[in-house]
Design a protein around this motif. Sequence first.
Motif, PDB file in Angstrom:
ATOM      1  N   VAL A   1       6.594  -1.949   7.117  1.00 39.46           N
ATOM      2  CA  VAL A   1       6.642  -0.541   6.712  1.00 39.46           C
ATOM      3  C   VAL A   1       7.984  -0.236   6.050  1.00 39.46           C
ATOM      4  O   VAL A   1       9.035  -0.645   6.548  1.00 39.46           O
ATOM      5  CB  VAL A   1       6.450   0.410   7.920  1.00 39.46           C
ATOM      6  N   ILE A   2       7.926   0.470   4.927  1.00 39.08           N
ATOM      7  CA  ILE A   2       9.123   1.063   4.334  1.00 39.08           C
ATOM      8  C   ILE A   2       8.940   2.573   4.380  1.00 39.08           C
ATOM      9  O   ILE A   2       7.974   3.107   3.831  1.00 39.08           O
ATOM     10  CB  ILE A   2       9.352   0.602   2.883  1.00 39.08           C
TER      11      ILE A   2
ATOM     12  N   TYR B   1       0.862  -1.194   0.000  1.00 39.82           N
ATOM     13  CA  TYR B   1       0.000   0.000   0.000  1.00 39.82           C
ATOM     14  C   TYR B   1       0.890   1.233   0.000  1.00 39.82           C
ATOM     15  O   TYR B   1       1.884   1.289   0.734  1.00 39.82           O
ATOM     16  CB  TYR B   1      -0.884  -0.006   1.251  1.00 39.82           C
ATOM     17  N   VAL B   2       0.532   2.227  -0.817  1.00 40.55           N
ATOM     18  CA  VAL B   2       1.302   3.471  -0.876  1.00 40.55           C
ATOM     19  C   VAL B   2       0.488   4.573  -0.194  1.00 40.55           C
ATOM     20  O   VAL B   2      -0.556   4.998  -0.692  1.00 40.55           O
ATOM     21  CB  VAL B   2       1.636   3.868  -2.329  1.00 40.55           C
ATOM     22  N   LYS B   3       0.956   4.986   0.966  1.00 36.01           N
ATOM     23  CA  LYS B   3       0.281   6.032   1.735  1.00 36.01           C
ATOM     24  C   LYS B   3       0.336   7.362   0.970  1.00 36.01           C
ATOM     25  O   LYS B   3       1.223   7.576   0.133  1.00 36.01           O
ATOM     26  CB  LYS B   3       0.964   6.158   3.094  1.00 36.01           C
ATOM     27  N   ALA B   4      -0.585   8.254   1.263  1.00 37.79           N
ATOM     28  CA  ALA B   4      -0.690   9.523   0.528  1.00 37.79           C
ATOM     29  C   ALA B   4       0.632  10.284   0.496  1.00 37.79           C
ATOM     30  O   ALA B   4       1.000  10.875  -0.527  1.00 37.79           O
ATOM     31  CB  ALA B   4      -1.796  10.391   1.141  1.00 37.79           C
ATOM     32  N   ASP B   5       1.379  10.252   1.613  1.00 35.28           N
ATOM     33  CA  ASP B   5       2.623  11.022   1.659  1.00 35.28           C
ATOM     34  C   ASP B   5       3.758  10.364   0.874  1.00 35.28           C
ATOM     35  O   ASP B   5       4.850  10.934   0.757  1.00 35.28           O
ATOM     36  CB  ASP B   5       3.058  11.282   3.108  1.00 35.28           C
ATOM     37  N   ALA B   6       3.496   9.168   0.325  1.00 34.29           N
ATOM     38  CA  ALA B   6       4.497   8.508  -0.511  1.00 34.29           C
ATOM     39  C   ALA B   6       4.056   8.429  -1.974  1.00 34.29           C
ATOM     40  O   ALA B   6       4.769   7.858  -2.805  1.00 34.29           O
ATOM     41  CB  ALA B   6       4.787   7.106   0.014  1.00 34.29           C
TER      42      ALA B   6
ATOM     43  N   LEU C   1       2.704  -4.667   3.428  1.00 31.81           N
ATOM     44  CA  LEU C   1       3.773  -3.681   3.306  1.00 31.81           C
ATOM     45  C   LEU C   1       3.165  -2.333   3.005  1.00 31.81           C
ATOM     46  O   LEU C   1       2.329  -2.203   2.106  1.00 31.81           O
ATOM     47  CB  LEU C   1       4.729  -4.096   2.176  1.00 31.81           C
ATOM     48  N   ALA C   2       3.562  -1.324   3.780  1.00 28.22           N
ATOM     49  CA  ALA C   2       3.069   0.036   3.563  1.00 28.22           C
ATOM     50  C   ALA C   2       4.249   0.970   3.335  1.00 28.22           C
ATOM     51  O   ALA C   2       5.234   0.936   4.086  1.00 28.22           O
ATOM     52  CB  ALA C   2       2.255   0.502   4.766  1.00 28.22           C
ATOM     53  N   PHE C   3       4.147   1.785   2.288  1.00 31.85           N
ATOM     54  CA  PHE C   3       5.169   2.796   2.006  1.00 31.85           C
ATOM     55  C   PHE C   3       4.709   4.141   2.553  1.00 31.85           C
ATOM     56  O   PHE C   3       3.551   4.527   2.373  1.00 31.85           O
ATOM     57  CB  PHE C   3       5.387   2.942   0.498  1.00 31.85           C
ATOM     58  N   THR C   4       5.614   4.844   3.196  1.00 34.02           N
ATOM     59  CA  THR C   4       5.314   6.185   3.674  1.00 34.02           C
ATOM     60  C   THR C   4       6.488   7.105   3.404  1.00 34.02           C
ATOM     61  O   THR C   4       7.642   6.679   3.412  1.00 34.02           O
ATOM     62  CB  THR C   4       4.988   6.174   5.189  1.00 34.02           C
ATOM     63  N   GLY C   5       6.186   8.374   3.128  1.00 33.81           N
ATOM     64  CA  GLY C   5       7.225   9.383   2.984  1.00 33.81           C
ATOM     65  C   GLY C   5       7.328  10.145   4.291  1.00 33.81           C
ATOM     66  O   GLY C   5       6.313  10.404   4.941  1.00 33.81           O
ATOM     67  N   THR C   6       8.528  10.475   4.704  1.00 34.27           N
ATOM     68  CA  THR C   6       8.692  11.089   6.022  1.00 34.27           C
ATOM     69  C   THR C   6       9.911  11.995   6.070  1.00 34.27           C
ATOM     70  O   THR C   6      10.834  11.857   5.266  1.00 34.27           O
ATOM     71  CB  THR C   6       8.834   9.994   7.107  1.00 34.27           C
TER      72      THR C   6
END
Length: 229
Positions: free
Chosen positions: A128-129, A67-72, A106-111
Amino acid sequence: MGNLFRDNLIGGIKSMFKRFVIIAMVGVFGLAGFIGSEKPAAASQVTFTSEMHGSKNLTNHGMIKYYVKADAKKYQGDIQAAANKWNHALGRRLFRPTSSLTQSRLAFTGTTQLAAGYAGMAEVNSGVIALNDRWMKRYSHQKRQAVVIHEMGHTMGTSDLYDYSDPILRRQFKRLTIMGGNYHTTMTHFDVSLAKWSLKKTHVMSNATFQGYRANQGLFYQQMIHGKL
């Protein structure tokens, strides 16, 4: 607790690698910021050892739904390209996108909350990545893709090879392999064989175990959900 790989950017490109930290207790693998490149080459034939893999992978029913979170979303193209490359190299559709966070393994997040030296971190336990916007926004598509490819390698159970105990192999891994941190996007026969071997040597978490990790407030998933990652 592991090893930390960082960049040494003093006076331009003087050193390609610093140290990584692998926090093995919670299955965290980091990839530090990097500038520079080297042409990929075939890795030497070596015997795979238990030092090259962890204890678990993120597969569920033979796949890893991500899953690609909004911030990624800004890295969506790089993530899809990385997934396609792994799927093609493995000869099967291991990585599959999903629009449901709860259904993902697996979830991708930008941070911007990672330590400054990290371009990305993979936490296998909670799936989480995290991609560090500070580094990723400076990178070309090729370099961003390389970060994602490396971190996705951890989800199959493969460990970092940049701090392998054998000094001769360690130098080769750093130069020639994706999990050695060379930032290539071309997968060698060694990279693919190691990934397949890691999947066989590591165990699949039950859904109860996986959700237990995701409920842990100290791990990346809960930090991500609550805006702390």
